[in-house]
Design an enzyme around this catalytic site. Structure first.
Site, mmCIF file in Angstrom:
data_model
loop_
_atom_site.group_PDB
_atom_site.id
_atom_site.type_symbol
_atom_site.label_atom_id
_atom_site.label_comp_id
_atom_site.label_asym_id
_atom_site.label_seq_id
_atom_site.Cartn_x
_atom_site.Cartn_y
_atom_site.Cartn_z
ATOM 1 N N SER A 33 -99.542 -42.565 12.789
ATOM 2 C CA SER A 33 -98.984 -41.193 12.771
ATOM 3 C C SER A 33 -97.689 -41.157 13.563
ATOM 4 C CB SER A 33 -99.963 -40.211 13.427
ATOM 5 O OG SER A 33 -101.153 -40.181 12.711
ATOM 6 N N HIS A 64 -97.151 -38.805 7.758
ATOM 7 C CA HIS A 64 -97.381 -40.046 6.991
ATOM 8 C C HIS A 64 -96.610 -39.891 5.684
ATOM 9 C CE1 HIS A 64 -100.649 -42.101 9.285
ATOM 10 N NE2 HIS A 64 -100.744 -40.911 9.816
ATOM 11 N N HIS A 86 -106.657 -41.998 5.084
ATOM 12 C CA HIS A 86 -107.699 -41.802 6.095
ATOM 13 C C HIS A 86 -108.999 -41.330 5.477
ATOM 14 C CE1 HIS A 86 -103.805 -41.085 8.141
ATOM 15 N NE2 HIS A 86 -104.368 -41.604 9.197
ATOM 16 N N TYR A 88 -110.840 -39.067 6.611
ATOM 17 C CA TYR A 88 -110.972 -37.596 6.666
ATOM 18 C C TYR A 88 -110.236 -36.911 5.497
ATOM 19 C CZ TYR A 88 -106.357 -37.789 8.952
ATOM 20 O OH TYR A 88 -105.048 -38.040 9.256
ATOM 21 N N GLU A 89 -109.413 -37.666 4.789
ATOM 22 C CA GLU A 89 -108.748 -37.079 3.611
ATOM 23 C C GLU A 89 -109.723 -37.021 2.428
ATOM 24 O OE1 GLU A 89 -104.508 -38.433 2.899
ATOM 25 O OE2 GLU A 89 -105.103 -39.872 4.442
ATOM 26 N N ALA A 116 -101.784 -43.986 16.312
ATOM 27 C CA ALA A 116 -101.754 -43.098 17.472
ATOM 28 C C ALA A 116 -103.213 -42.890 17.847
ATOM 29 C CB ALA A 116 -101.114 -41.770 17.095
ATOM 30 N N MET A 219 -108.744 -42.363 14.210
ATOM 31 C CA MET A 219 -109.392 -42.069 12.932
ATOM 32 C C MET A 219 -108.947 -43.061 11.854
ATOM 33 S SD MET A 219 -108.853 -37.923 12.938
ATOM 34 C CE MET A 219 -109.137 -36.936 14.429
ATOM 35 N N SER A 220 -108.633 -44.278 12.256
ATOM 36 C CA SER A 220 -108.089 -45.234 11.261
ATOM 37 C C SER A 220 -108.305 -46.675 11.720
ATOM 38 C CB SER A 220 -106.576 -44.980 11.115
ATOM 39 O OG SER A 220 -105.906 -45.392 12.313
ATOM 40 N N ASN A 243 -102.479 -38.907 23.799
ATOM 41 C CA ASN A 243 -103.030 -37.880 24.696
ATOM 42 C C ASN A 243 -104.177 -38.467 25.496
ATOM 43 O OD1 ASN A 243 -104.774 -37.668 22.207
ATOM 44 N ND2 ASN A 243 -105.842 -36.314 23.651
ATOM 45 N N HIS A 259 -102.264 -32.251 16.784
ATOM 46 C CA HIS A 259 -101.469 -33.178 15.969
ATOM 47 C C HIS A 259 -99.979 -33.086 16.255
ATOM 48 C CE1 HIS A 259 -101.028 -36.074 12.855
ATOM 49 N NE2 HIS A 259 -100.272 -35.278 12.094
#
Ligand code: GU7
Length: 290
Positions: A33, A64, A86, A88-89, A116, A219-220, A243, A259
């Site tokens: 990201s 992206h 991803h 989550y997509e 990230a 998440m990846s 973060n 995000h």
């Protein structure tokens, strides 16, 4: 879902890219990201928009782009994915990871995966880089694997071993490069874990991850690494810490991940990330030449 991308379809996509560009890349880069700039340092690029690649999925996440960039970096031929897919997509893990198999059939021997991530290790500061030396595949704990379903032995074995998935030589080279760049206090070596998302973690989940020895969460990447190791690529992967994750219950709102912050941190650390990647590519290319 593996059947969605049988070997022949992957081969067609790889041929489309190598014939369309006239290049056979040796190193593949997946941009995290806000780290799309890793593709922008590639010289004489041939750019393929995902929509224009037959049978290729499309990116739906802000930050992206959705472009495959192939060209030269420090003398080596590289191909970069500006935009990854991803879980989550709504994409199955085999679909998220299919670009790694495309890279393999284009001739790629090294995968550089970047992302990230949230820093769980309290010693990590926002903007630090964590070189991945191992991962905890939380999605795998629940039975989700990119290798689920029929195995095509042309890619790799039915039951691949994953110890030493992260190439020690490349990690050590990256540590040396960090020292040369004068950022050694911001470069760590740690364990990454991939959650499904799109929600960020609860405190209880972060505490559990920390107890498991996880240093950064995202998440990846994990399924891409598993797919890369399955087809015997050398893997180098790092997280840009965007973060600090809370691991205690407190009312401090500022610890909530968002995000926009992820992309802002990536934007102001992209130069260091690009420098690290470029120098490592140069090392690999010069060693191969020697
Ligand atoms: N706490 C926490 N901080 C993070 N910063 C980046 N990511 C990686 C996920 N990135 C998503 C949403 O930003 C886009 O792919 C995360 C994450 O999963 N958790």
């Amino acid at each position: 879902e593996n059947a969605t991308y049988p070997y022949e379809v992957i081969q067609e996509i790889a041929d489309f890219i190598t014939k369309g560009s006239g290049m056979r890349p040796k190193i593949g880069i997946i941009c995290g990201s806000g780290l799309g700039s890793l593709a922008e340092i590639i010289q004489d690029p041939k750019i393929f928009e995902y929509e224009k690649i037959p049978n290729f999925p499309v990116s739906t996440v802000e930050g992206h782009a959705g472009k495959l960039v192939i060209g030269t970096l420090e003398g080596a031929t590289v191909m970069a994915m500006q935009g990854r897919f991803h879980f989550y997509e709504g994409y199955p893990l085999a679909k998220c990871s299919m670009p790694v198999r495309v890279m393999k059939l284009c001739g790629v021997e090294y995968l550089f995966a970047t992302n990230a991530a949230g820093g769980i290790n309290p010693r990590y500061a926002v903007g630090d880089i964590m070189l991945m030396h191992d991962h905890v595949n939380m999605l795998g704990f629940a039975g989700n694997s990119p290798l689920q379903g029929p195995n095509d032995p042309r890619f790799g074995p039915r039951f691949p071993a994953l110890v030493n998935s992260y190439n020690k030589e490349l990690i050590n080279k990256a540590i040396e490069i960090g020292k040369t760049m004068g950022i050694e206090s911001n470069v760590h070596v740690g364990v990454y874990s991939c959650l499904g998302g799109p929600n960020y973690e609860t405190i209880a989940e972060l505490k559990a991850l920390r107890m498991m020895g996880v240093d950064a969460v995202g998440m990846s990447t994990v399924h891409e690494v598993i797919t890369a190791r399955h087809c015997d690529m050398k893997v180098f992967a790092f997280s840009l810490i965007t973060n600090k994750c809370a691991t205690e219950y407190s009312d401090k709102k500022d610890e909530e991940a968002n995000h926009e912050e992820v992309m802002a941190v990536a934007k102001n650390r992209q130069k260091a990330c690009c420098e690290l990647v470029a120098r490592l590519v140069r090392e690999i290319h010069s060693n191969a030449a020697s």
